[in-house]
Design an enzyme around this catalytic site. Structure first.
Site, PDB file in Angstrom:
ATOM      1  N   ASP A 504       0.830  -1.207   0.000  1.00  0.00           N
ATOM      2  CA  ASP A 504       0.000   0.000   0.000  1.00  0.00           C
ATOM      3  C   ASP A 504       0.866   1.259   0.000  1.00  0.00           C
ATOM      4  OD1 ASP A 504      -2.609  -1.403   2.122  1.00  0.00           O
ATOM      5  OD2 ASP A 504      -2.194  -1.509  -0.036  1.00  0.00           O
ATOM      6  N   ASP A 506       0.943   3.633   1.917  1.00  0.00           N
ATOM      7  CA  ASP A 506       0.802   4.312   3.219  1.00  0.00           C
ATOM      8  C   ASP A 506       1.948   3.848   4.116  1.00  0.00           C
ATOM      9  OD1 ASP A 506      -1.808   2.044   4.426  1.00  0.00           O
ATOM     10  OD2 ASP A 506       0.303   1.759   3.869  1.00  0.00           O
ATOM     11  N   ASP A 508       2.114   1.726   6.614  1.00  0.00           N
ATOM     12  CA  ASP A 508       2.274   0.261   6.774  1.00  0.00           C
ATOM     13  C   ASP A 508       2.923  -0.343   5.539  1.00  0.00           C
ATOM     14  OD1 ASP A 508      -0.934   0.055   8.452  1.00  0.00           O
ATOM     15  OD2 ASP A 508       1.079   0.599   9.140  1.00  0.00           O
TER      16      ASP A 508
END
Ligand code: 28F
Length: 644
Positions: A504, A506, A508
């Site tokens: 992803d 993001d 994480d």
């Protein structure tokens, strides 16, 4: 100068010069590796190498490198100054020969230390050919000589432009890379800083001044390390836990070969051994490294037996055990280096192997005798590694069926592809089951395999091999790739020639990506070095305006799209969807935007400088928190949407 001239008045030699420059401008990649940012910085190294050669010959100890406002570069040294007399064979000033005749830079022939070798030795004439303009000033014999070139061709004669003190000598070269050749002509201060810091470590008698005149407040650093390669080891270990405070250093000289070694153990599990031949980073190793590794294994084993830490019938500690946690610099300087290997960074001189082995055996055993405390620390560290490896081997023996290395069964979560030729196959390592699901649906199953990640990811920076093998998230990756890890790693067993990390966009996702890259770099380094690791670039935004739909990969492209379409952000009917996770795209979208080789953008992971790479992984993933905080604070300023 032969009299016969062709119709535009060039004689034989001048035609040869023009053809040489033409060849360089036609295929620059052949001479400097590439015309990307890496090739651009290579131009500076070529010019500075000439000053370094002058320093290695013992005539220069100061080198100035300046990035000017217009991104031209000025380099000057306090060497003897390039000879300005008429070159006996070519009948033109030597200073002009050095800058217009290909490979004329061989200024010392066989009797000096030349930094240049292999790709490195293209000399100033190539830089000249690839520069919009170049001006060289030589101070020697009480005069200042100057010549100007444009795209390699002299546009003035060598002229005397002034006088100077008899003992004020040196060479000053200014050049501006040609935008017709280089896509990127903006220099990166940090890239030059890393390389010249390394040069200063490797040559303790030289001071390199690096100045950036482009910013408001001028940025200038002085690079000089009395401690030479011992300071280099301290620098590499600055964010690691060292096992003994003082760096072990020894050197030897025989005929024209100079060998210097600095080494220090840390509590980490990986080894960082860097070899240099005439200041060139021998990333592919060579005879100096082989000799070093053979000797330290022997010396540590002998000492362990001597202090009864190894019994008579105990088997020897392996080289891998002895090198665990070791940071070392092996720097050799010789007149005729033979560079071999794919990237001409492997030292081939056979005599250096036995020389290095003899010196290390002799000097290191003496140092261990004289420093029993350090010796004991080294032997204990090596025994720890030996026992952990034995434990891992036993664990593997015991659970051979299930062991991730020998098991024939592939991980259950792997959706394999039908193609068997590894060079045509790709594996997407996908974060999360939902993205894994749509990737499985969206992919082309002929040549694309999907391995969804699950379970707790391990930070291998702080773990030994047995933990890595047992980790539920990493063992499927190891099995799927087929190469094994560490010393057993065998690139010929790689089942997919593209290993694409898809996570992803993001925090994480970045964390998973960094943990995977740490694993690949520490336990499958050749996978990275041979360019098999990629990072998928999913789109950040989907922009819709009526029937029109656009996938956009970053803020810059978003702004460009609005500019091209002459749209404004507050235009009501336009919608901008920000993709936080891969799972927000259905399988068709994921295929179209991120997996289809025709339309996707993937980033190849490349190791520019192993010293810098090791420093980044140690800082970001290592034990010490302070350096990580500093790194984040320093770089966070540059990051736009930092999720904390
Ligand atoms: C800013 C870049 O290029 N410095 C250099 C020298 C010194 C000599 C030299 C260079 C060609 C074939 C010899 C002087 N006196 N800095 C530099 N400094 N090249 S390049 O000789 C090149 C000639 O043989 C030099 C006596 N011997 C060598």
């Amino acid at each position: 100068m032969s009299e016969n001239k062709n119709h535009n008045g060039y004689n034989e030699e001048q035609i040869q010069v023009l053809e040489g420059l033409e060849a360089v401008r036609k295929r620059p990649g052949m001479y400097i590796g590439s015309t990307s940012s890496r090739g651009l910085h290579h131009l500076v190294y070529e010019i500075v190498d000439n000053s370094i050669d002058e320093a290695l010959a013992g005539y220069c100890d100061q080198i100035n490198v300046i990035i000017n406002e217009d991104n031209s570069i000025t380099v000057f040294d306090n060497g003897r100054g390039i000879p300005t007399g008429i070159h006996p064979k070519l009948q033109i000033p030597t200073m002009q020969v050095v800058h217009t005749v290909l490979h004329a830079g061989g200024k010392f022939g066989g009797d000096g230390y030349k930094v240049s070798g292999g790709l490195h030795g293209v000399g100033a004439s190539v830089v000249n050919a690839l520069s919009e303009w170049m001006e060289v000033e030589v101070s020697r014999d009480g005069k200042i000589y100057k010549q100007r070139y444009e795209r390699g061709i002299p546009v003035t004669a060598v002229e005397i432009i002034g006088e100077c003190d008899e003992n004020c000598t040196g060479t000053k070269t200014c050049f501006k890379p040609d935008p017709e050749i280089f896509e990127e002509t903006v220099f990166d201060f940090d890239v030059l800083l890393k390389r010249f810091r390394e040069m200063a470590f490797l040559n303790r008698d030289i001071t390199i001044y690096l100045t950036d005149k482009r910013a408001q407040e001028e940025n200038s650093v002085v690079l000089h390390y009395e401690g030479g390669i011992s300071s280099f080891v301290e620098y590499i270990n600055k964010n690691k836990e060292v096992l003994h405070p003082e760096v072990i250093y020894f050197s030897a000289r025989k005929d024209d070969v100079e060998l210097e070694i600095a080494m220090q153990y840390t509590d980490s599990f990986n080894e960082n051994i860097y070899g240099y031949a005439n200041n060139i980073n021998t990333t592919e190793g060579g005879t100096h490294i082989t000799g070093f590794k053979t000797a330290i294994t022997k010396v540590v084993n002998d000492y362990a037996r001597k202090i009864n830490q190894l019994k008579e019938n105990d088997k020897n500690l392996s080289g891998e055990d002895v090198r665990e946690g070791l940071t070392a610099i092996v720097s050799v300087k010789l007149h005729e280096p033979q560079f071999e290997g794919q990237t001409k960074t492997k030292l081939g001189n056979a005599e250096i192997r036995s020389f290095t082995e003899a010196v290390v055996t002799d000097k290191l055993s003496y140092i261990l005798e004289e420093n029993p405390r350090i010796a004991k620390i080294i032997v204990e560290k090596t025994l720890l590694s030996f026992r952990a490896r034995e434990a891992a081997r036993k664990a593997r023996e015991l659970t051979k069926r299930k062991s991730v290395l020998e098991s024939t069964s592939l991980p259950g979560k792997l959706a394999d592809c039908s193609e068997k030729d590894a060079s045509k196959c790709e594996i997407f390592i996908v974060e999360g089951d939902s993205a894994g699901g749509s990737a499985k649906q969206g992919r082309d199953r002929r040549f694309q395999a999907i391995l969804p990640l699950w379970g707790k990811m391990l930070n291998v920076e702080k773990s030994r091999e047995d933990k890595v093998l047992g980790n539920e998230k990493l063992s499927p990756v190891i099995t799927a790739l087929g190469t094994s890890i560490g010393e057993d790693f065998d690139i010929s067993k790689l089942r997919y020639h593209k290993v694409i990390i898809m996570a992803d966009a993001d925090v994480d996702g970045s964390h998973i990506r960094t943990l995977l890259l740490t694993f690949f770099y520490r336990y499958m380094r050749p996978l990275v070095e041979n360019g098999h690791v990629y990072i998928a670039q999913p789109p950040l935004f989907k922009v819709k305006k009526g029937k029109e739909e656009y996938y956009v990969y970053n803020e810059r492209e978003l702004a460009k799209l609005f500019k091209e379409k002459n749209w404004s952000r507050d235009d009501g009917n336009i919608t901008i969807q920000r993709f936080k996770g891969l799972g927000e795209m259905n399988s068709e979208q994921l295929w179209e935007t991120t997996m289809n080789p025709e339309t996707r953008q993937i980033l190849k992971v490349e190791v520019d400088d192993p010293v810098v790479t090791d420093e980044i992984f140690t800082t970001l993933m290592g034990e010490k928190v302070e350096p990580r905080k500093e790194f984040i604070q320093k770089h966070a300023k540059l990051v736009s949407n930092l999720d904390i």
